[in-house]
Scaffold this active site. Structure first.
Site, PDB file in Angstrom:
ATOM      1  N   LYS A  88     -17.677  -1.175   6.110  1.00 48.63           N
ATOM      2  CA  LYS A  88     -17.830  -2.143   5.116  1.00 48.63           C
ATOM      3  C   LYS A  88     -19.638  -2.269   4.902  1.00 48.63           C
ATOM      4  O   LYS A  88     -19.855  -2.224   3.587  1.00 48.63           O
ATOM      5  CB  LYS A  88     -17.386  -3.466   5.695  1.00 48.63           C
ATOM      6  N   PHE A 115     -11.284  -7.567  13.981  1.00 48.70           N
ATOM      7  CA  PHE A 115     -10.261  -8.039  13.129  1.00 48.70           C
ATOM      8  C   PHE A 115     -10.057  -6.905  11.905  1.00 48.70           C
ATOM      9  O   PHE A 115     -10.914  -6.622  11.238  1.00 48.70           O
ATOM     10  CB  PHE A 115     -10.602  -8.999  12.560  1.00 48.70           C
ATOM     11  N   GLN A 116      -8.605  -6.553  12.015  1.00 50.86           N
ATOM     12  CA  GLN A 116      -8.281  -5.479  11.342  1.00 50.86           C
ATOM     13  C   GLN A 116      -8.973  -4.199  11.466  1.00 50.86           C
ATOM     14  O   GLN A 116      -8.984  -3.389  10.265  1.00 50.86           O
ATOM     15  CB  GLN A 116      -8.400  -5.924   9.630  1.00 50.86           C
ATOM     16  N   MET A 143      24.066   9.146   2.525  1.00 51.22           N
ATOM     17  CA  MET A 143      23.861  10.167   3.136  1.00 51.22           C
ATOM     18  C   MET A 143      24.089  10.263   4.392  1.00 51.22           C
ATOM     19  O   MET A 143      24.495  11.211   5.104  1.00 51.22           O
ATOM     20  CB  MET A 143      22.392  10.916   2.945  1.00 51.22           C
ATOM     21  N   GLU A 179       0.890  -1.237   0.322  1.00 49.79           N
ATOM     22  CA  GLU A 179       0.056   0.035   0.131  1.00 49.79           C
ATOM     23  C   GLU A 179       0.887   1.241  -0.164  1.00 49.79           C
ATOM     24  O   GLU A 179       0.448   2.252  -0.556  1.00 49.79           O
ATOM     25  CB  GLU A 179      -1.093  -0.047   1.340  1.00 49.79           C
TER      26      GLU A 179
HETATM   27  C1  LIG Z   1      12.067   5.670   5.500  1.00 53.76           C
HETATM   28  C2  LIG Z   1      13.309   6.432   5.767  1.00 53.76           C
HETATM   29  N1  LIG Z   1      14.241   5.874   6.742  1.00 53.76           N
HETATM   30  C3  LIG Z   1      15.356   6.322   6.816  1.00 53.76           C
HETATM   31  C4  LIG Z   1      15.576   7.649   6.323  1.00 53.76           C
HETATM   32  C5  LIG Z   1      17.223   8.383   6.691  1.00 53.76           C
HETATM   33  N2  LIG Z   1      17.941   8.340   5.666  1.00 53.76           N
HETATM   34  C6  LIG Z   1      17.967   9.429   4.796  1.00 53.76           C
HETATM   35  S1  LIG Z   1      18.983   9.155   3.356  1.00 53.76           S
HETATM   36  C7  LIG Z   1      19.328   7.770   4.042  1.00 53.76           C
HETATM   37  C8  LIG Z   1      20.296   6.975   3.032  1.00 53.76           C
HETATM   38  C9  LIG Z   1      19.890   6.656   1.655  1.00 53.76           C
HETATM   39  O1  LIG Z   1      20.659   5.417   1.262  1.00 53.76           O
HETATM   40  P1  LIG Z   1      20.569   5.247  -0.413  1.00 53.76           P
HETATM   41  O2  LIG Z   1      19.298   5.006  -0.704  1.00 53.76           O
HETATM   42  O3  LIG Z   1      21.415   4.003  -0.465  1.00 53.76           O
HETATM   43  O4  LIG Z   1      21.074   6.495  -0.892  1.00 53.76           O
HETATM   44  P2  LIG Z   1      22.398   7.435  -0.919  1.00 53.76           P
HETATM   45  O5  LIG Z   1      22.335   8.216   0.226  1.00 53.76           O
HETATM   46  O6  LIG Z   1      23.763   6.382  -0.774  1.00 53.76           O
HETATM   47  O7  LIG Z   1      22.603   8.124  -2.293  1.00 53.76           O
HETATM   48  C10 LIG Z   1      18.457   7.438   4.955  1.00 53.76           C
HETATM   49  C11 LIG Z   1      18.751   6.101   5.778  1.00 53.76           C
HETATM   50  C12 LIG Z   1      14.602   8.012   5.420  1.00 53.76           C
HETATM   51  N3  LIG Z   1      14.973   9.356   4.955  1.00 53.76           N
HETATM   52  N4  LIG Z   1      13.741   7.444   5.275  1.00 53.76           N
END
Ligand SMILES: Cc1ncc(C[n+]2csc(CCOP(=O)(O)OP(=O)(O)O)c2C)c(N)n1
Length: 576
Positions: free
Chosen positions: A163, A113-114, A480, A51
């Site tokens: 529902k 449920f749900q 990042m 979803e």
């Molecule tokens: C759902 C979610 N969980 C954690 C984060 C924290 N976060 C921001 S950037 C990142 C790393 C992203 O890694 P990747 O997709 O490999 O991209 P890169 O930065 O290596 O280009 C994380 C864990 C987030 N923004 N969203």
């Protein structure tokens, strides 16, 4: 009046609202409405694999087309899986109608449920929500839901339908008008305020337009361009606004903010007048607010009065529709300039000098593929094929490089999760964008971490005949976060290493019905990207890039954005 079931009424309402595609997954509490789909509708339903994917598809659809996105899910886990895209749509002002099934009215409040309190859970992240327990209310609720989602500042709404309501009969007629006495988004602008704004612009020596995603939502790009050209005011454009002014326009000084350019940040910070348009002084743009643009007077144009003065006091607030406000403003400026023109030669020369001194740049490769090289070549190959390209991204370094290196000339061509920063946004948003614009080339620039969150939607893309191309900037890390650990946590790399090899992304793509490609060197890059772009199928390119590459420039969190850190000055660099 036609006698029908509530479930059929939902579909007739979607048809009346002009919905051509929706995205969802069935389950117990929404089954009557899926049964109505089986009975027949003009709305195409795309079966997502999660979803969250359905929600981001609806967002991608909305942002690529300007229409309202629709996502459908069952109660309980179906509804909770929609929470992230609803929050995402809230933060990025994306018009979204989420329709969820709810347990029978008689069971509500019994931990059936749900059963989950979907309207309660989403209360802070929707513009409005409805729990429908009387079938006679359904047509008006649907009318109101679409109206709220798309008018004023766009955003998400939730319609939770018990529902038994879907199973009950009603005499259906779809209302012509919403019935929302309390919802009155502005339709006019205050003329005196616009005149004040025009006067300030004509008098300013160092003005800058600061344009954001609101310009795209308001379909006000042409009016923005007319202002920039007519009033000869340079502009910076946020991540969310990318494409609202052509990236190639000489007066467009690109993105400000945490990973924007030094010249974009300086243009904002050293201006004497900021003309903010459909933007919200986000912390990722301002950095330390008390140090942000200290010498600038602020004009703030926005449809949402709550944004004006929220972060930075506006000297001249103008609340109203941007299309109207900007066209009035340009007219007023031109009229005033009959009398007086302020010389801005020095400011324009200064901006140009900064642009030349501080381009985006990265260190030349010593054999390892550079992420920026992949994105630059992808940009050029896509442009060679067609002007009709829609980009989506995940969240992380690759997203910021995409912002820096991709070239967007039109609105609705750069679709990214700006406010919530939702990893996993890119692939499903691309599926939704492709559903909205089947003739466009839709490319997702993703990170390996992001890709692992929602890649199952490749199956949706492959089976629904929505060929998208995903290029994974695979650095083997949650890049990042790794960069922050390197720069601000003394290189303690706690739980950010993913490895480049597991999973094998090309094989994973093949397993999901897509074409898979892998590349790890510059020599093979062009042929691999071409093969993916040309294959006519859903495709994934796993590009193994330098794991140590950091994204510059960078404003450290909480620092003044004027103190942006450039790429450390050593070695042979490639300017953009
Ligand atoms: C759902 C979610 N969980 C954690 C984060 C924290 N976060 C921001 S950037 C990142 C790393 C992203 O890694 P990747 O997709 O490999 O991209 P890169 O930065 O290596 O280009 C994380 C864990 C987030 N923004 N969203």
């Amino acid at each position: 009046m036609t006698r029908m079931l509530g479930s059929d009424a939902i579909l007739r309402a979607l048809e009346a609202e002009g919905v051509d595609v929706m995205f969802g997954i069935p389950g117990g509490a929404i089954l009557p409405t899926y049964d109505a789909i089986a009975r027949g509708t003009t709305v195409r339903h795309i079966l997502a694999r999660h979803e969250q994917g359905a929600g981001h598809m609806a967002e991608g659809y909305a942002r690529a087309s300007g229409r309202v996105g629709v996502a459908m899910a069952t109660s309980g886990p179906g509804a909770t899986n929609l929470v992230t895209p609803i929050a995402d749509a809230w933060m990025d002002s994306t018009p979204l109608v989420a329709i969820t099934g709810q347990v029978k009215s008689s069971l509500i409040g019994t931990d059936a449920f749900q059963e989950t309190d979907a309207t309660g859970i989403t209360m802070p992240i929707v513009k409005h929500s409805w729990l429908v327990q009387d079938v006679r209310e359904l047509p008006q609720v649907m009318k109101d839901a679409f109206h709220v989602a798309r008018t004023g500042r766009p955003g998400p709404v939730l319609v939770d339908v018990a529902k038994d309501v879907q199973e009950a009969e009603l005499d259906f007629s779809y209302p012509d008008e919403p019935d929302l006495p309390g919802w009155k988004p502005p339709t006019k602008v205050h003329e005196r305020q616009v005149r004040e704004a025009a006067k300030a612009i004509v008098e300013a020596r160092q003005p800058i337009v600061y344009a954001g995603g609101g310009v795209i939502n308001a379909e006000a790009s042409a009016e923005l361009l007319a202002l920039v050209e007519g009033a000869r005011v340079p502009a910076v454009v946020t991540l969310m606004g990318k494409g609202c002014l052509p990236d190639s326009h000489p007066l467009n000084y690109g993105a400000p903010g945490m990973h924007g350019s030094k010249y974009g940040n300086w243009a904002l910070n050293k201006s004497d007048l900021i003309i903010a348009v459909g933007t919200r002084f986000d912390d990722r743009v301002t950095g330390k607010v008390s140090a942000f643009a200290p010498g600038a007077k602020i004009i703030h144009f926005d449809i949402d009065a709550a944004e004006v003065g929220k972060i930075r006091e506006a000297d001249i607030p103008v609340v109203g529709p941007l299309k109207l406000a900007l066209s009035q403003l340009t007219r007023e400026v031109k009229a005033l300039e009959q009398e007086k023109v302020t010389d801005r030669t020095a400011w324009m020369a200064q901006l140009q000098e900064w642009r030349e001194l501080y381009p985006y740049k990265y260190r030349r490769s010593d054999g390892v593929l550079k992420p920026q090289t992949v994105i630059e070549l992808l940009r050029d190959l896509a442009a060679e094929r067609t002007e009709d390209v829609v980009w989506t991204t995940g969240v992380g370094q690759h997203q910021m490089w995409a912002m820096q290196y991709l070239q967007c000339e039109k609105p609705r061509t750069f679709i990214t999760s700006g406010g919530l920063g939702t990893m996993g946004y890119g692939v499903p948003a691309a599926v939704g964008a492709k559903a909205a614009r089947p003739d466009a080339t839709v490319i997702c620039v993703d990170g390996d971490g992001c890709f692992q969150m929602t890649n199952q939607e490749l199956a949706t893309a492959a089976l629904e005949g929505l060929p998208i191309v995903t290029v994974i900037i695979n650095n083997g890390w949650l890049g990042m976060v790794r960069q922050w650990q390197e720069m601000f946590y003394a290189e303690r790399f706690a739980h950010t290493h993913l490895t480049k090899q597991v999973p094998d992304y090309a094989q994973l793509a093949e397993a999901l019905g897509a074409a898979g490609f892998t590349v790890d060197n510059e020599d093979d890059l062009e042929s691999t990207l071409r093969a993916a772009l040309d294959c006519g199928r859903t495709a994934v390119v796993d590009a193994h890039v330098d794991p140590d590459e950091n994204c510059f420039p960078m404003v450290p969190a909480g620092a003044a954005s004027v103190d942006i850190i450039e790429l450390p000055d050593e070695g042979d660099v490639i300017p953009r």
